[in-house]
Design a protein around this motif. Structure first.
Motif, PDB file in Angstrom:
ATOM      1  N   VAL A 190      43.562  30.961  32.354  1.00 21.22           N
ATOM      2  CA  VAL A 190      43.321  31.990  33.359  1.00 21.22           C
ATOM      3  C   VAL A 190      41.835  31.931  33.701  1.00 21.22           C
ATOM      4  O   VAL A 190      40.983  31.982  32.807  1.00 21.22           O
ATOM      5  N   SER A 191      41.530  31.817  34.989  1.00 16.51           N
ATOM      6  CA  SER A 191      40.140  31.706  35.440  1.00 16.51           C
ATOM      7  C   SER A 191      39.750  32.932  36.253  1.00 16.51           C
ATOM      8  O   SER A 191      40.030  33.012  37.451  1.00 16.51           O
ATOM      9  N   PRO A 192      39.090  33.901  35.626  1.00 20.64           N
ATOM     10  CA  PRO A 192      38.635  35.066  36.376  1.00 20.64           C
ATOM     11  C   PRO A 192      37.490  34.703  37.314  1.00 20.64           C
ATOM     12  O   PRO A 192      36.676  33.808  37.016  1.00 20.64           O
ATOM     13  N   GLY A 193      37.441  35.406  38.422  1.00 20.36           N
ATOM     14  CA  GLY A 193      36.231  35.398  39.225  1.00 20.36           C
ATOM     15  C   GLY A 193      35.303  36.481  38.694  1.00 20.36           C
ATOM     16  O   GLY A 193      35.420  36.919  37.544  1.00 20.36           O
ATOM     17  N   THR A 194      34.374  36.916  39.513  1.00 22.02           N
ATOM     18  CA  THR A 194      33.463  37.978  39.104  1.00 22.02           C
ATOM     19  C   THR A 194      34.257  39.221  38.732  1.00 22.02           C
ATOM     20  O   THR A 194      35.038  39.735  39.533  1.00 22.02           O
ATOM     21  N   THR A 195      34.074  39.668  37.502  1.00 26.93           N
ATOM     22  CA  THR A 195      34.837  40.796  36.972  1.00 26.93           C
ATOM     23  C   THR A 195      33.878  41.827  36.406  1.00 26.93           C
ATOM     24  O   THR A 195      32.831  41.481  35.846  1.00 26.93           O
TER      25      THR A 195
END
Length: 253
Positions: A190-195
């Protein structure tokens, strides 16, 4: 809820706050027993454990500095000793290093970053697979690596070494999913963006999520529970044929 002998048992690293805490609470609600690691925030880790227990989960909390690879190697055996088995692993813990240009990045800081972000997941993933693999007497299992959109962008002017470490984690997913798919182990990313988490403050820019929002197609940063939802899918029966995938949760980026 499932019976204790058949409940999934999942290890989550870096589970005292942010995305790790959100994953823990979501998986507890989905019927998982949990092993949660933290480095230095015992009160926060205990609070997460209590919330998970309120959903019916059995929880083991372990204080582990993942930069210490010998300590890291004790995590999977401790989980097996407590619960009798491990069915899942979330390699979530990670550090970014200070935000800044590549030429100013500290080599010592980058070395620690790679120990936490790359070497510790290697240690944990090897131990988990050795326990889960059906050709070694295991019952199969699932591993989810928490990467970052930085692995693709390279994060210029921000934290290139961090981006490099996450690209390495993506390679772990690709290689391990192919090597161990035949023996019942699924591996995904899973690759989050800016969180919106505290990791940005630790990197020296606490307002980074809102600063970056205008450049995100959805015009806002993500929230930890939105990342947790993708992880929960990968542990669910709906993902039984999903392996080697990279789910980007990045608001359109």
């Amino acid at each position: 809820m499932t019976d204790v002998p058949t409940r999934p048992v999942t290890i989550i690293t870096g589970a005292s706050r942010g995305i790790g805490a959100a994953i823990a609470e979501r998986l507890a609600a989905d019927g998982h027993d949990l092993v949660l690691t933290y480095r230095d925030r015992a009160d926060d880790a205990d609070s997460v454990a209590r919330r998970c227990a309120s959903s019916g989960a059995r929880v083991l909390v372990l204080k582990v500095d993942l930069a210490d690879l010998e300590a890291t190697a004790t995590v999977v055996p401790a989980a097996i000793a407590k619960f009798g088995r491990v069915t899942g692993l979330v390699n979530n813990a990670g550090i970014t290093g200070k935000i800044g240009g590549f030429l100013d990045a500290s080599l010592d800081e980058s070395e620690e970053l790679f120990r936490v972000n790359v070497l510790a997941p290697i240690v944990l993933t090897r131990a988990a697979i050795a326990h889960m693999a059906t050709d070694r007497g295991g019952a199969g299992g699932s591993i989810v690596n928490i990467s970052s959109g930085a692995a693709r962008s390279g994060a210029p002017n921000t934290y290139i070494p961090y981006a490099m470490s996450k690209a390495a984690l993506n390679a772990l997913t690709t290689g391990a999913s192919k090597e161990f798919g035949p023996v019942g182990v699924r591996v995904n990313t899973v690759s989050p963006g800016t969180t919106r988490t505290e990791i940005h403050a630790a990197a020296g820019r606490p307002d980074a999520p809102d600063e970056r929002a205008p450049g995100i197609p959805m015009r806002r940063p993500g929230e930890p529970h939105e990342i947790a939802g993708a992880v929960a899918y990968l542990f669910s029966a709906d993902a039984s044929y999903t392996s080697g995938a990279d789910i980007r949760v990045a608001g359109g980026n």
